[in-house]
Motif scaffolding. Structure first.
Motif, short mmCIF file in Angstrom:
data_model
loop_
_atom_site.label_atom_id
_atom_site.label_comp_id
_atom_site.label_asym_id
_atom_site.label_seq_id
_atom_site.Cartn_x
_atom_site.Cartn_y
_atom_site.Cartn_z
N ASN A 15 0.83 -1.21 0.00
CA ASN A 15 0.00 0.00 0.00
C ASN A 15 0.87 1.26 0.00
OD1 ASN A 15 -2.48 -1.32 -0.01
ND2 ASN A 15 -2.59 -1.41 2.21
N GLN A 42 2.53 1.74 -3.40
CA GLN A 42 1.55 2.21 -4.39
C GLN A 42 1.24 3.69 -4.19
OE1 GLN A 42 -2.12 2.73 -3.71
NE2 GLN A 42 -2.36 3.37 -5.83
N LYS A 43 1.07 4.11 -2.95
CA LYS A 43 0.79 5.54 -2.67
C LYS A 43 1.97 6.42 -3.05
CE LYS A 43 -3.26 4.84 -0.88
NZ LYS A 43 -4.39 4.87 -1.80
N GLU A 86 4.25 5.79 -5.36
CA GLU A 86 4.31 5.82 -6.82
C GLU A 86 3.24 6.75 -7.40
OE1 GLU A 86 4.01 1.72 -7.96
OE2 GLU A 86 6.11 1.31 -7.45
N GLU A 87 2.06 6.73 -6.82
CA GLU A 87 0.94 7.52 -7.32
C GLU A 87 1.06 9.00 -6.99
OE1 GLU A 87 -3.95 7.58 -6.98
OE2 GLU A 87 -2.83 5.86 -6.21
N PHE A 88 1.48 9.32 -5.76
CA PHE A 88 1.43 10.70 -5.30
C PHE A 88 2.79 11.37 -5.10
CE2 PHE A 88 -2.56 8.78 -3.68
CZ PHE A 88 -3.45 9.58 -4.38
N PRO A 107 6.05 11.35 -7.14
CA PRO A 107 6.93 10.95 -8.25
C PRO A 107 8.41 11.26 -8.02
CG PRO A 107 5.66 12.89 -8.84
CD PRO A 107 5.12 12.41 -7.52
#
Length: 75
Positions: A18, A21-22, A24-26, A28
């Motif tokens: 989790n 993923q967070k 990578e998403e938010f 960079p």
């Protein structure tokens, strides 16, 4: 812009997934250079990768996050 090198350490795989993923998403600008569930392995990984930031679980079996940091010393 230079990426921030990070290592993720948590005994719970779902928490690691989790968080990764967070990030990578938010975030960079953060490069996840290593992930581990084992504090002993984390010490080696930190010494090898020399990360800018460590995301560390404190409550882990066998070795707490604080004890792991003590074992790591002034690396």
């Amino acid at each position: 812009m230079e990426l921030i090198k990070a290592i993720l350490i948590d005994d719970e795989l779902s928490s690691l997934q989790n968080l990764q993923q967070k990030l990578e998403e938010f975030c960079p600008d953060i490069n996840v250079a290593g992930i581990t569930q084992q504090p002993e392995e984390a010490i080696v990984l930190i010494r090898q990768q020399r990360p800018d930031v460590i995301f560390l679980d404190i409550e882990m079996p066998r070795m707490s996050g604080f004890r792991m940091l003590d074992e790591l010393g002034d690396t």
